[in-house]
Design a protein around this motif. Sequence first.
Motif, PDB file in Angstrom:
ATOM      1  N   ASN A  27       0.866  -1.243   0.016  1.00 17.01           N
ATOM      2  CA  ASN A  27      -0.224   0.018   0.047  1.00 17.01           C
ATOM      3  C   ASN A  27       0.917   1.062   0.286  1.00 17.01           C
ATOM      4  O   ASN A  27       2.153   1.017   0.150  1.00 17.01           O
ATOM      5  CB  ASN A  27      -0.934   0.007   1.102  1.00 17.01           C
ATOM      6  N   THR A  28       0.233   2.283  -0.039  1.00 14.24           N
ATOM      7  CA  THR A  28       0.952   3.674  -0.371  1.00 14.24           C
ATOM      8  C   THR A  28       1.717   3.929   1.017  1.00 14.24           C
ATOM      9  O   THR A  28       2.707   4.525   1.135  1.00 14.24           O
ATOM     10  CB  THR A  28       0.084   4.933  -0.518  1.00 14.24           C
ATOM     11  N   ASP A  29       1.167   3.299   2.205  1.00 11.27           N
ATOM     12  CA  ASP A  29       2.062   4.012   3.492  1.00 11.27           C
ATOM     13  C   ASP A  29       3.097   2.715   3.885  1.00 11.27           C
ATOM     14  O   ASP A  29       3.621   2.657   4.781  1.00 11.27           O
ATOM     15  CB  ASP A  29       0.815   3.715   4.477  1.00 11.27           C
ATOM     16  N   SER A  46       2.299  -0.518   4.125  1.00  8.36           N
ATOM     17  CA  SER A  46       1.821  -1.631   4.981  1.00  8.36           C
ATOM     18  C   SER A  46       1.440  -2.606   3.343  1.00  8.36           C
ATOM     19  O   SER A  46       1.307  -2.281   2.427  1.00  8.36           O
ATOM     20  CB  SER A  46       0.435  -1.301   5.559  1.00  8.36           C
TER      21      SER A  46
END
Length: 144
Positions: free
Chosen positions: A37-39, A41
Amino acid sequence: LFLFLISSSYWNVVSSITTIDIPPVLDVPTYSLATLNTDGSTNMNILTYATPVSIRPDRIWSLSLYKETLSYENIIRQRENNDNKDDDDGIVCVLQLLNKQHADLVKTLGGTSGKDVNKEKECKNLGFEWQELTLSSATIKVLP
């Protein structure tokens, strides 16, 4: 132009097929695809359409992803980010072949969206705590 030749014995088999109201149970390989994911995770989903299309010089797989998924968005974002860089780190994802012990995860990983559900937490509640896997360019989580 396509030409189909159907023998009479084949036609007898086809014409004797009956329809059913519910889909049959399929016994096909089921995979989990982990993406970033972008973060940073991990998100996972279920794939049933995955096949190797090359093994030399590089191992290349053909995957079928529904476009409205977080996994699809993650792969497209990574590809676009790589297109804008001089170095090509590739797309970070892990394809895992699941087995019978993972059957209870199919509804969570394939029937819910990572946009709405914390799949890592749900898998942990089902007894499958995700494990970190360190790759050359990133750390991603996978199923035990």
